[in-house]
Design an enzyme around this catalytic site. Structure first.
Site, PDB file in Angstrom:
ATOM      1  N   ARG A  62       0.401  -0.931   0.158  1.00 60.18           N
ATOM      2  CA  ARG A  62      -0.365  -0.264   0.008  1.00 60.18           C
ATOM      3  C   ARG A  62       0.937   1.398   0.255  1.00 60.18           C
ATOM      4  O   ARG A  62       0.658   1.715  -0.422  1.00 60.18           O
ATOM      5  CB  ARG A  62      -0.905  -0.099   1.275  1.00 60.18           C
ATOM      6  N   ARG A  88     -10.554   3.173  -2.167  1.00 58.60           N
ATOM      7  CA  ARG A  88      -8.929   3.310  -2.350  1.00 58.60           C
ATOM      8  C   ARG A  88      -8.970   3.695  -0.694  1.00 58.60           C
ATOM      9  O   ARG A  88      -9.051   5.870  -1.120  1.00 58.60           O
ATOM     10  CB  ARG A  88      -7.810   2.713  -2.612  1.00 58.60           C
ATOM     11  N   LEU A  90      -6.213   6.990   0.652  1.00 56.65           N
ATOM     12  CA  LEU A  90      -5.478   7.497  -0.091  1.00 56.65           C
ATOM     13  C   LEU A  90      -4.596   7.792   2.060  1.00 56.65           C
ATOM     14  O   LEU A  90      -5.051   7.402   2.754  1.00 56.65           O
ATOM     15  CB  LEU A  90      -5.848   8.227  -0.146  1.00 56.65           C
ATOM     16  N   ASN A 102     -13.751  14.105  -0.191  1.00 59.70           N
ATOM     17  CA  ASN A 102     -13.998  12.799  -0.192  1.00 59.70           C
ATOM     18  C   ASN A 102     -16.158  13.277  -0.340  1.00 59.70           C
ATOM     19  O   ASN A 102     -16.420  13.713   0.430  1.00 59.70           O
ATOM     20  CB  ASN A 102     -13.648  11.928   0.330  1.00 59.70           C
ATOM     21  N   HIS A 104     -19.041  10.584   0.245  1.00 60.33           N
ATOM     22  CA  HIS A 104     -19.253   9.296   0.718  1.00 60.33           C
ATOM     23  C   HIS A 104     -20.995   9.032   0.699  1.00 60.33           C
ATOM     24  O   HIS A 104     -21.603  10.087   0.838  1.00 60.33           O
ATOM     25  CB  HIS A 104     -18.741   9.229   1.767  1.00 60.33           C
ATOM     26  N   ASP A 136      -8.676  12.324   6.084  1.00 61.54           N
ATOM     27  CA  ASP A 136      -7.607  11.947   6.781  1.00 61.54           C
ATOM     28  C   ASP A 136      -7.189  11.003   6.598  1.00 61.54           C
ATOM     29  O   ASP A 136      -7.645  10.006   5.683  1.00 61.54           O
ATOM     30  CB  ASP A 136      -7.651  12.474   8.355  1.00 61.54           C
ATOM     31  N   GLY A 138      -8.086   8.426   8.307  1.00 59.63           N
ATOM     32  CA  GLY A 138      -9.188   7.436   9.082  1.00 59.63           C
ATOM     33  C   GLY A 138     -10.183   6.619   7.645  1.00 59.63           C
ATOM     34  O   GLY A 138     -10.042   7.388   6.644  1.00 59.63           O
ATOM     35  N   ASP A 140     -13.749   7.682   6.289  1.00 56.81           N
ATOM     36  CA  ASP A 140     -14.853   8.520   6.137  1.00 56.81           C
ATOM     37  C   ASP A 140     -14.716   8.965   6.905  1.00 56.81           C
ATOM     38  O   ASP A 140     -15.841   9.537   7.792  1.00 56.81           O
ATOM     39  CB  ASP A 140     -15.896   7.996   5.674  1.00 56.81           C
TER      40      ASP A 140
HETATM   41  C1  GAR Z   1     -21.153   7.641  -5.171  1.00 56.27           C
HETATM   42  O1  GAR Z   1     -22.177   7.257  -4.776  1.00 56.27           O
HETATM   43  C2  GAR Z   1     -19.683   8.009  -4.201  1.00 56.27           C
HETATM   44  O2  GAR Z   1     -20.070   8.671  -2.574  1.00 56.27           O
HETATM   45  C3  GAR Z   1     -19.561   6.416  -4.002  1.00 56.27           C
HETATM   46  O3  GAR Z   1     -19.017   5.974  -4.951  1.00 56.27           O
HETATM   47  C4  GAR Z   1     -20.333   6.374  -5.751  1.00 56.27           C
HETATM   48  C5  GAR Z   1     -19.255   6.595  -6.582  1.00 56.27           C
HETATM   49  O4  GAR Z   1     -20.239   6.975  -8.239  1.00 56.27           O
HETATM   50  N1  GAR Z   1     -18.829   6.349  -3.236  1.00 56.27           N
HETATM   51  C6  GAR Z   1     -18.286   5.545  -1.752  1.00 56.27           C
HETATM   52  O5  GAR Z   1     -18.892   4.840  -1.881  1.00 56.27           O
HETATM   53  C7  GAR Z   1     -16.737   6.178  -1.426  1.00 56.27           C
HETATM   54  N2  GAR Z   1     -16.744   5.675  -0.268  1.00 56.27           N
HETATM   55  P1  GAR Z   1     -19.462   7.604  -9.346  1.00 56.27           P
HETATM   56  O6  GAR Z   1     -18.090   7.276 -10.244  1.00 56.27           O
HETATM   57  O7  GAR Z   1     -20.566   7.562 -10.726  1.00 56.27           O
HETATM   58  O8  GAR Z   1     -19.392   9.120  -9.074  1.00 56.27           O
END
Ligand code: GAR
Length: 211
Positions: A62, A88, A90, A102, A104, A136, A138, A140
């Protein structure tokens, strides 16, 4: 900014569209991915945005991957890295050099991790939503910038709920990233405010997040 994606890239595409208007105040200088052959990278290429891929499986651990990712991002010298569907974590190489946000698909701190929509449905919540936060190291766990609620409807499955969340995410992401770029921000512990202020940043590690 550099936008990082792992898949479809609909949030990234919304940012690229918004950035076509000079008044929006953001340039998408590159789109990066940890996976080859994603729809998101294809979309970015079609839009004329430079792309790069740093496949996780090409590195022995990683830390090596994180350093390679940090090096590729740094080539574009972004003011902000936006993780938009980047699946992933970072690590210190990227986060030590770059301020990153980010998006979420849940109301953090509920349902962190890679299966937020599935986990919210399984828990039986009636309201979930989306969160944009500073990254950060952690999972999310960084300071929250904005959140929007999305009701769960009877009969929702993971796919129907996620599509409704994504429609809300695209608007929130475009709005929030534009405001960060145009207004600047201040992070005071866990509290984020738009605007450049003289307010001192209480957490020394947040200094790079004051613009
Ligand atoms: C989004 O809903 C985003 O919030 C989620 O992936 C999707 C990507 O959609 N991210 C996570 O789950 C991160 N933990 P997209 O590729 O169509 O933008």
């Amino acid at each position: 900014m550099v936008v990082l994606i792992s898949g479809t890239g609909s949030n990234m595409a919304a940012l690229v569209d918004a950035a076509e208007d000079p008044a929006y105040g953001v340039d998408v200088v590159a789109v990066g991915s940890d996976r080859r052959g994603t729809r998101g990278v294809e979309l970015a290429e079609k839009a004329g945005v430079p792309t790069f891929v740093v496949p996780f499986r090409d590195y022995s651990d990683r830390a090596e991957w994180d350093t390679a990712m940090a090096d590729r991002i740094s080539e574009y010298a972004p003011d902000l890295v936006v993780s938009a569907g980047f699946m992933r974590l970072l690590g210190p190489a990227v986060l030590g050099r770059h301020t990153a946000v980010n998006i979420h698909p849940a109301l953090l701190p509920s349902f962190p991790g890679a299966h937020a929509v599935r986990d919210a449905l399984a828990h039986g919540v009636r309201v979930t939503g989306t969160t944009i936060h500073f990254l950060d190291e952690g999972v999310d766990s960084g300071p929250i910038i904005d959140q929007v609620a999305v009701p769960v409807e009877d009969g929702d499955d993971e796919s129907s709920l996620h599509e409704r969340i994504k429609a809300v995410e695209r608007r929130m992401l475009v709005d929030t990233v534009g405001r960060l770029a145009r207004e600047g921000w201040t992070v005071d512990g866990r509290h984020v405010r738009f605007g450049r202020t003289e307010h001192s940043v209480t957490d020394a590690t947040d200094t790079k997040e004051q613009r």
